[in-house]
Each structure stands twice: as C-alpha cells, then as structure tokens.
Design a protein around this motif. Structure first.
Motif, PDB file in Angstrom:
ATOM      1  N   MET A  50       0.824  -1.200   0.000  1.00  9.67           N
ATOM      2  CA  MET A  50       0.000   0.000   0.000  1.00  9.67           C
ATOM      3  C   MET A  50       0.865   1.260   0.000  1.00  9.67           C
ATOM      4  N   ARG A  51       2.011   1.224   0.684  1.00 10.35           N
ATOM      5  CA  ARG A  51       2.919   2.368   0.632  1.00 10.35           C
ATOM      6  C   ARG A  51       3.393   2.594  -0.804  1.00 10.35           C
ATOM      7  N   GLN A  52       3.748   1.508  -1.491  1.00 10.23           N
ATOM      8  CA  GLN A  52       4.165   1.648  -2.889  1.00 10.23           C
ATOM      9  C   GLN A  52       3.045   2.214  -3.747  1.00 10.23           C
ATOM     10  N   ILE A  53       1.844   1.722  -3.536  1.00 11.99           N
ATOM     11  CA  ILE A  53       0.713   2.183  -4.347  1.00 11.99           C
ATOM     12  C   ILE A  53       0.446   3.667  -4.106  1.00 11.99           C
ATOM     13  N   ARG A  54       0.483   4.096  -2.863  1.00 11.11           N
ATOM     14  CA  ARG A  54       0.266   5.516  -2.570  1.00 11.11           C
ATOM     15  C   ARG A  54       1.362   6.381  -3.200  1.00 11.11           C
ATOM     16  N   GLN A  55       2.600   5.880  -3.168  1.00 10.45           N
ATOM     17  CA  GLN A  55       3.691   6.611  -3.801  1.00 10.45           C
ATOM     18  C   GLN A  55       3.502   6.675  -5.311  1.00 10.45           C
ATOM     19  N   SER A  56       3.017   5.574  -5.895  1.00  6.88           N
ATOM     20  CA  SER A  56       2.762   5.565  -7.332  1.00  6.88           C
ATOM     21  C   SER A  56       1.655   6.549  -7.703  1.00  6.88           C
ATOM     22  N   GLN A  57       0.589   6.573  -6.914  1.00  2.08           N
ATOM     23  CA  GLN A  57      -0.500   7.517  -7.161  1.00  2.08           C
ATOM     24  C   GLN A  57       0.009   8.959  -7.146  1.00  2.08           C
ATOM     25  N   LYS A  58       0.863   9.250  -6.172  1.00  9.44           N
ATOM     26  CA  LYS A  58       1.407  10.604  -6.058  1.00  9.44           C
ATOM     27  C   LYS A  58       2.320  10.914  -7.238  1.00  9.44           C
ATOM     28  N   ALA A  59       3.215   9.989  -7.569  1.00 14.66           N
ATOM     29  CA  ALA A  59       4.166  10.228  -8.654  1.00 14.66           C
ATOM     30  C   ALA A  59       3.466  10.364 -10.004  1.00 14.66           C
ATOM     31  N   LEU A  60       2.464   9.546 -10.227  1.00 15.20           N
ATOM     32  CA  LEU A  60       1.756   9.559 -11.501  1.00 15.20           C
ATOM     33  C   LEU A  60       0.663  10.624 -11.554  1.00 15.20           C
ATOM     34  N   GLY A  61       0.359  11.213 -10.400  1.00 10.27           N
ATOM     35  CA  GLY A  61      -0.624  12.280 -10.367  1.00 10.27           C
ATOM     36  C   GLY A  61      -2.040  11.805 -10.570  1.00 10.27           C
ATOM     37  N   SER A  62      -2.334  10.586 -10.090  1.00 11.51           N
ATOM     38  CA  SER A  62      -3.676  10.026 -10.287  1.00 11.51           C
ATOM     39  C   SER A  62      -4.042   9.124  -9.122  1.00 11.51           C
ATOM     40  N   ASP A  63      -5.186   9.385  -8.509  1.00 11.42           N
ATOM     41  CA  ASP A  63      -5.666   8.516  -7.430  1.00 11.42           C
ATOM     42  C   ASP A  63      -6.172   7.193  -7.955  1.00 11.42           C
ATOM     43  N   LYS A  64      -6.649   7.194  -9.209  1.00 10.47           N
ATOM     44  CA  LYS A  64      -7.168   5.970  -9.814  1.00 10.47           C
ATOM     45  C   LYS A  64      -6.236   5.518 -10.923  1.00 10.47           C
ATOM     46  N   LEU A  65      -5.796   4.255 -10.838  1.00 12.62           N
ATOM     47  CA  LEU A  65      -4.874   3.708 -11.824  1.00 12.62           C
ATOM     48  C   LEU A  65      -5.566   2.604 -12.612  1.00 12.62           C
ATOM     49  N   ASP A  66      -5.210   2.493 -13.871  1.00 11.55           N
ATOM     50  CA  ASP A  66      -5.884   1.514 -14.718  1.00 11.55           C
ATOM     51  C   ASP A  66      -5.466   0.085 -14.394  1.00 11.55           C
ATOM     52  N   LEU A  67      -4.186  -0.132 -14.179  1.00  8.38           N
ATOM     53  CA  LEU A  67      -3.674  -1.487 -13.969  1.00  8.38           C
ATOM     54  C   LEU A  67      -2.523  -1.460 -12.975  1.00  8.38           C
ATOM     55  N   ILE A  68      -2.591  -2.324 -11.961  1.00 10.67           N
ATOM     56  CA  ILE A  68      -1.435  -2.579 -11.097  1.00 10.67           C
ATOM     57  C   ILE A  68      -1.109  -4.057 -11.205  1.00 10.67           C
ATOM     58  N   GLN A  69       0.186  -4.342 -11.396  1.00  8.87           N
ATOM     59  CA  GLN A  69       0.647  -5.706 -11.606  1.00  8.87           C
ATOM     60  C   GLN A  69       1.583  -6.130 -10.484  1.00  8.87           C
ATOM     61  N   VAL A  70       1.468  -7.375 -10.063  1.00  3.82           N
ATOM     62  CA  VAL A  70       2.426  -7.941  -9.106  1.00  3.82           C
ATOM     63  C   VAL A  70       3.697  -8.244  -9.884  1.00  3.82           C
ATOM     64  N   HIS A  71       4.771  -7.549  -9.531  1.00  2.00           N
ATOM     65  CA  HIS A  71       5.993  -7.554 -10.327  1.00  2.00           C
ATOM     66  C   HIS A  71       6.881  -8.750  -9.991  1.00  2.00           C
ATOM     67  N   ASN A  72       7.249  -9.498 -11.021  1.00  6.13           N
ATOM     68  CA  ASN A  72       8.264 -10.550 -10.902  1.00  6.13           C
ATOM     69  C   ASN A  72       7.966 -11.580  -9.817  1.00  6.13           C
TER      70      ASN A  72
END
Length: 305
Positions: free
Chosen positions: A125-147
């Motif tokens: 969830m910390r990563q997701i919140r950071q991604s939302q902030k960096a990408l400038g969007s609270d709603k993201l189209d796709l999040i993938q479990v990496h590797n």
C-alpha cells in the motif's frame, strides 16, 4: 536501443527524425489496431510504451525531459494509450506523471499501468500511494504484481482495491523464460486480468503453454523485451530488410519484430521502451497495416534461426 538508429529504413523516417512532422503524419493515419481486454471488452491499442531505463531521468532536468515529451506526443498522436511503468524503474513514474501534467487532455486518454514489488500488504500500500502521487492520479488503470513477489497475497490486495474502484485491472508480470511454468499455473488458478511477459522473434518459449493458457482463461497479454534488450538489432546488423517485410507493410526491422509479436492472437499489446521520438514513431507504425498470420510469423522467425 543499441544500433537502433541504423535500422530506420524508410526515407520518410530518415527525413523526419526528431521533428514534429513525424507525429503529425502519424495522426493522419487510420486508427491504430486495437485488441479487446478479455475481462471487459475494452479496446487497447496494440503498441504501448514501456519506461524501464528510458524514463529514469531527473524530472527537473529540462534537457533530459524534452525528448521524452516528444516521445509521449508522438505516441499519443499515433493513437497509443498504454504506458507501463513501476516504482522499481527509478524516476520513471515521476517523469511519466510530470509529462502528463504538461500535456492538457492527454491524461484522460492514457491507460496507466504500474506495479508493486514488495512483501506484505502494508508495504504494498505504501508503494501504491507513492505511485498515485508520482503519476498524479488517485485511480490507476492497472497494477501488476511484479516478478512474482508475494504473488498470491498481493493479488488478493489488488482485487480488493479493484472492488473499491481504486484500480480497474489486476495483473502479474515477469521478464524471463524460467518463470513461464509458474506463470502458467498462476494464470490457470488465479485468472488475473492481465499477464505481462517476455516474447520476441528470438525468444518464443511463451508460445508453448503460457499464451494458450491466457487465451483459455480470458487473460490479456502485455509483451515486454520485444527486441531482447537490443540483441535482435545486433543480430541483423548489416542485413537488408527482407522482401517479405513489404507483404505486411513493414519498412524497418523494428516494425517486423513488433508485428511478429502482434501477430500472435493471444497478444493484447506490446510495450517497447524508448527515449527517442524517431524510434517511437517507427515502433508505432507496427500498429498499422497488414499483420502476419501464423505462416508469416514462421517465415520471420526463420530469418533469425
């Protein structure tokens, strides 16, 4: 991409390298080929944009950001929408977000895909919140479990976020052949909305079991490493573009390599990464014109056998 520039075969591409005229020319073509996402039926253009390495620059460095802004403009004018990034790609998320902020109207036409690569829900969830902030969007189209990091637990989290409307799709990713058996089992058991995996004319292992499993279970497929990190261009260095390229409207090796991938019926989109506007224009052209059938794909593969 190493040695890529020498493989831009068309006179038009050579004449328009680095210019806005390339983007305008792309915008005048018919729509880019799109494929349906099995989970929803939503159409996704077949050429996406990867950001690993290429978008890892200082967002405050105007000189570094300028060509990336041109890449994004060229991508959008060609009809592309999917941008794939990740927290593990350094500054790529922040750069993507900054570029979208500078392009009014573009954000609403962009399909934003990112990833999580950590153990446990709290850390994810910390990563997701950071991604939302960096990408400038609270709603993201796709999040993938990496590797395949904590895959089953993180898929459960992502599905909960999907139910809450925070994300639209969930997926899993890997980049190497050795993971294909595990990915096949996950596709059959978990049925994520998306799988991202490696496939190229020189690395076809995914075609054996993994891609058929995706088709059977309604999983959209994104393809990474389409040029094998530049190895394919090195392999054809000094070789003229074969005559068969004209049969599927290809004018460069890059287009031939990308159309080989798009020609597989399980593939939803391919996500080559680039920091060069001319390469982006060249990649985008693979989404137009005739596409190879199975026999043509075999002929293309034989060129590098």
């Amino acid at each position: 991409m190493p040695d890529r520039r020498r493989f831009l075969q068309t006179a038009a591409g050579a004449a328009l390298i680095g210019s806005s005229r390339t983007a305008r020319a792309l915008s005048q073509q018919p729509p880019m080929l799109a494929r349906a996402i099995p989970a929803s039926g939503e159409a996704l253009p077949v050429i996406g944009l990867g950001t690993a390495d290429t978008f890892n620059v200082d967002p405050g460095d105007a000189a570094a950001m300028a060509p990336l802004a041109q890449v994004l403009e060229t991508f959008q004018r060609a009809g592309g929408s999917l941008i794939d990034t990740a927290p593990s790609y350094g500054q790529a998320e922040a750069v993507t977000g900054a570029l979208l902020d500078r392009a009014p109207g573009l954000r609403g036409r962009t399909f934003l895909a990112t990833k999580i690569s950590t153990q446990g829900h709290e850390s994810a969830m910390r990563q997701i919140r950071q991604s939302q902030k960096a990408l400038g969007s609270d709603k993201l189209d796709l999040i993938q479990v990496h590797n395949l990091i904590d895959t089953v637990n993180q898929l459960a989290l992502l599905r909960d976020l999907k139910r809450q409307g925070i994300i639209r799709y969930v997926g899993i990713t890997h980049y190497a052949d050795h993971a294909h058996d595990e990915l096949t089992a996950l596709v059959e058991r978990e049925r994520p909305d998306f799988l991202q995996v490696n496939l190229s004319v020189g690395a076809r292992n995914a075609e054996k079991r993994l891609l058929p499993a995706c088709q059977a279970n309604g999983v959209a497929v994104l393809i990474n490493r389409p040029f094998q990190d530049g190895a394919l261009f090195r392999q054809v260095r000094g070789m003229a573009l074969p005559a068969l390229a004209a049969e599927i409207d290809c004018t460069s090796w890059a287009q031939l390599f990308l159309k080989f991938i798009i020609g597989h019926s399980a593939v939803t989109a391919v996500i080559p990464a680039t920091s060069k506007p001319a390469n982006m224009a060249d990649n985008a052209r693979a989404g137009f014109g005739r596409q190879p059938d199975a026999a043509m794909r075999d002929r293309i593969a034989a060129l590098l056998a």
